[in-house]
Design a protein around this motif. Sequence first.
Motif, PDB file in Angstrom:
ATOM      1  N   TRP A 240      12.037   8.518   8.918  1.00  0.00           N
ATOM      2  CA  TRP A 240      12.067   7.822  10.202  1.00  0.00           C
ATOM      3  C   TRP A 240      10.900   8.207  11.107  1.00  0.00           C
ATOM      4  N   GLU A 241       9.908   8.910  10.581  1.00  0.00           N
ATOM      5  CA  GLU A 241       8.832   9.454  11.407  1.00  0.00           C
ATOM      6  C   GLU A 241       8.029   8.380  12.139  1.00  0.00           C
ATOM      7  N   ASN A 242       7.939   7.177  11.588  1.00  0.00           N
ATOM      8  CA  ASN A 242       7.133   6.125  12.222  1.00  0.00           C
ATOM      9  C   ASN A 242       7.723   5.620  13.526  1.00  0.00           C
ATOM     10  N   LEU A 243       8.957   5.990  13.835  1.00  0.00           N
ATOM     11  CA  LEU A 243       9.583   5.483  15.056  1.00  0.00           C
ATOM     12  C   LEU A 243       8.932   6.017  16.326  1.00  0.00           C
ATOM     13  N   THR A 244       8.136   7.071  16.221  1.00  0.00           N
ATOM     14  CA  THR A 244       7.441   7.587  17.392  1.00  0.00           C
ATOM     15  C   THR A 244       6.049   6.975  17.525  1.00  0.00           C
ATOM     16  N   LYS A 245       5.773   5.940  16.723  1.00  0.00           N
ATOM     17  CA  LYS A 245       4.503   5.229  16.789  1.00  0.00           C
ATOM     18  C   LYS A 245       4.758   3.781  17.208  1.00  0.00           C
ATOM     19  N   PRO A 246       3.769   3.142  17.841  1.00  0.00           N
ATOM     20  CA  PRO A 246       3.920   1.698  18.101  1.00  0.00           C
ATOM     21  C   PRO A 246       4.069   0.946  16.780  1.00  0.00           C
ATOM     22  N   ILE A 247       4.465  -0.308  16.852  1.00  0.00           N
ATOM     23  CA  ILE A 247       4.662  -1.113  15.646  1.00  0.00           C
ATOM     24  C   ILE A 247       3.403  -1.118  14.792  1.00  0.00           C
ATOM     25  N   ILE A 248       3.565  -0.840  13.502  1.00  0.00           N
ATOM     26  CA  ILE A 248       2.453  -0.844  12.554  1.00  0.00           C
ATOM     27  C   ILE A 248       2.349  -2.253  11.975  1.00  0.00           C
ATOM     28  N   LYS A 249       1.377  -3.016  12.442  1.00  0.00           N
ATOM     29  CA  LYS A 249       1.352  -4.448  12.140  1.00  0.00           C
ATOM     30  C   LYS A 249       0.924  -4.777  10.716  1.00  0.00           C
ATOM     31  N   ASP A 250       0.311  -3.826  10.017  1.00  0.00           N
ATOM     32  CA  ASP A 250      -0.119  -4.113   8.639  1.00  0.00           C
ATOM     33  C   ASP A 250       0.791  -3.457   7.606  1.00  0.00           C
TER      34      ASP A 250
END
Length: 341
Positions: A240-250
Amino acid sequence: MNNLLNPSGIQIIGTQRSGSNLLRVILDQSEEISSPHPPHILVTFVPLMPLYGFLDEAKYKILISDVVDYVVANPVPWAGIEFDKDWIFRQSTTYTLFEINRLIYETAAITKKARYWCCKSMANVHYAEELERHVADLKYIYLFRDGRDVALSFKKAIVGEKHIYHLAQQWYKDQSACIELSRRIERDRFFALNYEQLIARPVEVIQSLCRFLNISYTPSMLNFHQSEESKATAEAGEMWENLTKPIIKDNTGKFLNELTPEDIALFELINSQTLTKLGYRLVTQPNANRAIAAGQIDGFNHENALLKQHTILNARQSDLDRRSPQLEIIRRITTQVNVND
């Protein structure tokens, strides 16, 4: 507006690893929705129900206590929410697990003074018939993502199946159930949401979803990565680490470089029609004459078991530690000899 003491329900359905935690924390930014991290109450406890036997008052109270304890032990805590087991018992109109599930989520919404509670246990699509009996006017959000990217994500996760055959079968089963449900449910209670469109056009997609839910859209919903809920979720597990980043559009099409051609071919053999129905292009040519032999499936089963074992052995200790309290509760339940006494 709904009575805040009787909030309405939202059920996200589909297959995990489809961006559902992203959607969950986006929705949780709304003051009108409480969307805590799911402890997967139904998936966990439905198989355990034979241990409880007939649910008279005494056994129903035991079940309430076990389920609440399990929720409290969730790897991502339900911050600020206190459960009253006696209140859940008094509010129950039937003695069923589905009633407990509803009242636990209602507790979260009432605490936040929200119109809706939102459950992200996507496999609950397989319990839709029971949910319909226990939750009035339940709304469904069918979140779907390219199944080949879903399979790739599961291969890297601490949870779930690991062989492409099992991942393909699970994705097929889940999508089929969602598509079938869409045919039975009124249109104003069913919203299909494409993950690739969500990350490409988040404002447009979330605004459309807000109109479906009849709630206000606010730009802060897309600042989810700055929220305490996102931080707590990211800290609770590597996946779940990506939840602290803005949306990864690619974050699409990764399977093309990371799955083997054999894996892609096998996934598409099982899911060519479903992928096409949902708007995804096939990489391989469909082969109606190809079949999977029983002996191959035995080999897939063996390899899947080894891969799952390897995943656990190589998981971060902190991830395992956060999951151990819930596992201990399940061990206690399954080893109790007096539940049915």
